[in-house]
Design a protein around this motif. Structure first.
Motif, PDB file in Angstrom:
ATOM      1  N   UNK A 282      95.544  72.782  27.349  1.00  0.00           N
ATOM      2  CA  UNK A 282      95.063  72.664  28.502  1.00  0.00           C
ATOM      3  C   UNK A 282      94.950  70.675  28.833  1.00  0.00           C
ATOM      4  N   UNK A 283      94.635  70.570  30.172  1.00  0.00           N
ATOM      5  CA  UNK A 283      94.762  69.323  30.702  1.00  0.00           C
ATOM      6  C   UNK A 283      94.049  68.698  30.220  1.00  0.00           C
ATOM      7  N   UNK A 284      94.901  67.501  30.417  1.00  0.00           N
ATOM      8  CA  UNK A 284      93.978  66.177  29.741  1.00  0.00           C
ATOM      9  C   UNK A 284      93.878  65.023  30.121  1.00  0.00           C
ATOM     10  N   UNK A 285      93.812  63.941  30.596  1.00  0.00           N
ATOM     11  CA  UNK A 285      93.100  62.405  30.866  1.00  0.00           C
ATOM     12  C   UNK A 285      92.189  63.304  32.150  1.00  0.00           C
ATOM     13  N   UNK A 286      92.594  62.008  32.389  1.00  0.00           N
ATOM     14  CA  UNK A 286      91.604  61.956  34.011  1.00  0.00           C
ATOM     15  C   UNK A 286      92.100  61.969  35.297  1.00  0.00           C
ATOM     16  N   UNK A 287      91.369  62.357  35.862  1.00  0.00           N
ATOM     17  CA  UNK A 287      92.032  61.807  37.116  1.00  0.00           C
ATOM     18  C   UNK A 287      92.303  60.734  37.725  1.00  0.00           C
ATOM     19  N   UNK A 288      92.826  59.657  37.887  1.00  0.00           N
ATOM     20  CA  UNK A 288      93.132  58.817  38.732  1.00  0.00           C
ATOM     21  C   UNK A 288      92.444  58.521  39.942  1.00  0.00           C
ATOM     22  N   UNK A 289      91.962  56.997  40.827  1.00  0.00           N
ATOM     23  CA  UNK A 289      91.292  56.702  40.955  1.00  0.00           C
ATOM     24  C   UNK A 289      91.741  57.015  41.931  1.00  0.00           C
ATOM     25  N   UNK A 290      91.193  57.432  43.306  1.00  0.00           N
ATOM     26  CA  UNK A 290      91.501  57.498  44.768  1.00  0.00           C
ATOM     27  C   UNK A 290      91.644  56.376  44.928  1.00  0.00           C
ATOM     28  N   UNK A 291      91.039  55.222  44.845  1.00  0.00           N
ATOM     29  CA  UNK A 291      91.717  54.180  45.866  1.00  0.00           C
ATOM     30  C   UNK A 291      92.932  53.211  45.095  1.00  0.00           C
ATOM     31  N   UNK A 292      94.114  54.037  44.499  1.00  0.00           N
ATOM     32  CA  UNK A 292      95.499  53.694  43.759  1.00  0.00           C
ATOM     33  C   UNK A 292      95.336  54.561  43.082  1.00  0.00           C
ATOM     34  N   UNK A 293      96.037  56.196  44.045  1.00  0.00           N
ATOM     35  CA  UNK A 293      97.028  57.066  43.854  1.00  0.00           C
ATOM     36  C   UNK A 293      98.173  57.332  43.532  1.00  0.00           C
ATOM     37  N   UNK A 294      98.496  57.583  42.445  1.00  0.00           N
ATOM     38  CA  UNK A 294      99.896  57.352  42.416  1.00  0.00           C
ATOM     39  C   UNK A 294     100.725  57.389  42.724  1.00  0.00           C
ATOM     40  N   UNK A 295     102.567  56.438  43.057  1.00  0.00           N
ATOM     41  CA  UNK A 295     103.159  56.822  43.868  1.00  0.00           C
ATOM     42  C   UNK A 295     103.919  58.190  43.501  1.00  0.00           C
ATOM     43  N   UNK A 296     104.738  58.776  44.460  1.00  0.00           N
ATOM     44  CA  UNK A 296     105.215  60.242  44.510  1.00  0.00           C
ATOM     45  C   UNK A 296     104.123  61.560  44.841  1.00  0.00           C
ATOM     46  N   UNK A 297     104.227  62.424  43.520  1.00  0.00           N
ATOM     47  CA  UNK A 297     103.311  63.443  43.184  1.00  0.00           C
ATOM     48  C   UNK A 297     102.188  62.517  42.430  1.00  0.00           C
ATOM     49  N   UNK A 298     101.201  62.923  42.659  1.00  0.00           N
ATOM     50  CA  UNK A 298      99.860  62.282  42.326  1.00  0.00           C
ATOM     51  C   UNK A 298      99.310  62.924  41.074  1.00  0.00           C
ATOM     52  N   UNK A 299     100.034  64.002  40.995  1.00  0.00           N
ATOM     53  CA  UNK A 299      99.561  65.196  39.072  1.00  0.00           C
ATOM     54  C   UNK A 299     100.240  64.176  38.049  1.00  0.00           C
ATOM     55  N   UNK A 300     101.495  64.189  38.599  1.00  0.00           N
ATOM     56  CA  UNK A 300     102.589  63.509  37.925  1.00  0.00           C
ATOM     57  C   UNK A 300     102.506  62.795  36.129  1.00  0.00           C
ATOM     58  N   UNK A 301     101.145  62.307  37.273  1.00  0.00           N
ATOM     59  CA  UNK A 301     100.951  61.418  35.548  1.00  0.00           C
ATOM     60  C   UNK A 301     100.303  62.114  34.791  1.00  0.00           C
ATOM     61  N   UNK A 302      99.574  63.180  34.462  1.00  0.00           N
ATOM     62  CA  UNK A 302      99.067  64.600  34.412  1.00  0.00           C
ATOM     63  C   UNK A 302      99.704  66.115  34.061  1.00  0.00           C
ATOM     64  N   UNK A 303     101.116  65.705  34.505  1.00  0.00           N
ATOM     65  CA  UNK A 303     101.187  67.217  34.336  1.00  0.00           C
ATOM     66  C   UNK A 303     102.899  67.085  33.316  1.00  0.00           C
ATOM     67  N   UNK A 304     102.774  68.112  32.901  1.00  0.00           N
ATOM     68  CA  UNK A 304     103.066  68.368  31.806  1.00  0.00           C
ATOM     69  C   UNK A 304     104.597  69.072  31.901  1.00  0.00           C
ATOM     70  N   UNK A 305     104.951  69.751  33.325  1.00  0.00           N
ATOM     71  CA  UNK A 305     106.565  69.701  33.216  1.00  0.00           C
ATOM     72  C   UNK A 305     107.384  68.195  34.283  1.00  0.00           C
ATOM     73  N   UNK A 306     106.572  66.946  34.307  1.00  0.00           N
ATOM     74  CA  UNK A 306     106.897  66.112  35.060  1.00  0.00           C
ATOM     75  C   UNK A 306     108.400  66.004  34.592  1.00  0.00           C
ATOM     76  N   UNK A 307     108.728  65.345  36.006  1.00  0.00           N
ATOM     77  CA  UNK A 307     110.992  65.319  35.868  1.00  0.00           C
ATOM     78  C   UNK A 307     110.239  63.258  36.609  1.00  0.00           C
ATOM     79  N   UNK A 308     111.558  63.251  36.017  1.00  0.00           N
ATOM     80  CA  UNK A 308     111.771  61.399  36.394  1.00  0.00           C
ATOM     81  C   UNK A 308     111.011  61.550  38.508  1.00  0.00           C
ATOM     82  N   UNK A 309     111.805  62.298  38.817  1.00  0.00           N
ATOM     83  CA  UNK A 309     111.758  62.297  40.805  1.00  0.00           C
ATOM     84  C   UNK A 309     110.379  62.721  40.672  1.00  0.00           C
ATOM     85  N   UNK A 310     109.523  63.255  40.194  1.00  0.00           N
ATOM     86  CA  UNK A 310     108.291  62.924  40.522  1.00  0.00           C
ATOM     87  C   UNK A 310     107.257  61.926  40.503  1.00  0.00           C
TER      88      UNK A 310
END
Length: 351
Positions: A282-310
């Protein structure tokens, strides 16, 4: 619950169009410091055709309700364009805006805030007719009686006040009121979340019947992925205000292409103990703050298939097949589609 095949035909003019819609809210984090932008929606683009039901899914804070309000002109986008039958909603004034608002109605998530506690149910249902000066008194009451029958409420509720009704009854009153003017576009924001299972099925069938009889286009905002997958022609998946995937019902039913869509599908409860998944699936972790979204793909902090380029590249929406788009580097890098640069988080200029 079959979709309308005619919507897939080329040349059908959209009734509602979103073009690179962004919405930011200024948030002041400390005294004498410039407000920063809360990114509610970023670069959302899609069309809705007459008679089409488009489901909007995503976790809380993904921008679903904001998108619904922008669709009806209740809230202006920070940038981008929303068009109704080819007309830019931002440019409508006076009579033209009044006519458009008659054609576009909303079912709000909370029926308690949708109904005036000092007005009887009859007064609340009569109000749209009075504001738009439609029908005689006899015609208005006949239409109200018909709508109450449609949503499964007895005529005795007309003399009651909202506090005398259950949550499900109040939501059905709100649905009846939204249908009084026979709209062409309906935004349903968690319209069936407060209803019992049996009543929920009745309302879903009602919306499908109204779609067929009135050629009604519906934006159906919901957390209930099984209902969205069963009744919607297409599904828009949002995460932190960005479109992760836009696909037909068939394309989403088996989990979709995007890792986030697949995680939402796995997280949906199923009435079969043999199909229960282990916790690590199952998906883990919380949605990041929209005040400071992650760079790149916003889902990479929780993505099980994230790559360095993400972590550094914003994936564009890639067309994989007919009317199926996905924003993921797993598909974008292999498709030859140029990738968009990372958008910096910028402070807003104080008003």
């Amino acid at each position: 619950m079959n979709g309308i095949d005619a919507n897939d035909e080329a040349g059908v003019r959209p009734i509602l169009s979103f073009e690179q819609v962004c919405r930011e809210f200024p948030v002041r984090q400390a005294f004498l410091r410039a407000p920063v932008a809360l990114h509610a929606l970023t670069g959302v683009s899609f069309d809705v055709k007459p008679g089409e039901i488009v489901g909007i899914v995503g976790e809380s804070g993904s921008g679903k309700s904001t998108l619904g309000r922008i669709a009806l002109g209740m809230m202006a986008p920070t940038s981008g364009t929303v068009r109704y039958q080819g007309q830019d909603l931002a440019g409508l004034r006076g009579r033209a805006l009044r006519e458009v608002r008659r054609d576009m109605q909303m079912i709000f998530q909370d029926p308690n805030s949708s109904l005036n506690g000092r007005m009887t149910i009859e007064q609340s249902l009569l109000e749209p007719f009075v504001l738009h000066k439609l029908g005689t008194g006899v015609e208005r009451r006949a239409e109200i009686a018909r709508l109450l029958d449609v949503v499964g409420l007895p005529a005795s509720v007309l003399r009651r006040y909202p506090h005398e009704l259950s949550g499900g009854q109040k939501q059905r009153v709100v649905i009846a009121r939204a249908l009084t003017l026979k709209p062409k576009v309906l935004v349903a924001d968690e319209a069936v979340a407060a209803l019992d299972v049996s009543v929920k099925a009745q309302i879903v069938n009602l919306l499908l019947e109204l779609r067929r009889s009135l050629d009604l286009a519906i934006l159906f905002v919901s957390h209930d992925l099984p209902i969205v997958q069963s009744m919607c022609d297409r599904v828009l998946v949002l995460y932190l205000g960005r479109v992760m995937e836009l696909a037909s019902r068939a394309g989403i039913r088996d989990g979709g292409l995007h890792p986030y869509t697949q995680a939402l599908t796995r997280s949906s409860p199923v009435p079969d103990p043999a199909r229960r998944l282990a916790g690590e699936d199952l998906l883990k972790g919380e949605v990041p703050s929209p005040l400071n979204p992650p760079p790149g793909c916003v889902f990479h902090t929780r993505c099980p298939r994230a790559m360095p380029s993400c972590k550094s590249t914003v994936p564009p929406l890639v067309h994989r097949e007919d009317r199926h788009e996905v924003a993921c580097l797993l598909y974008g890098e292999s498709s030859g589609v140029p990738l968009a640069p990372v958008a910096p988080v910028r402070p807003l200029t104080p008003a």
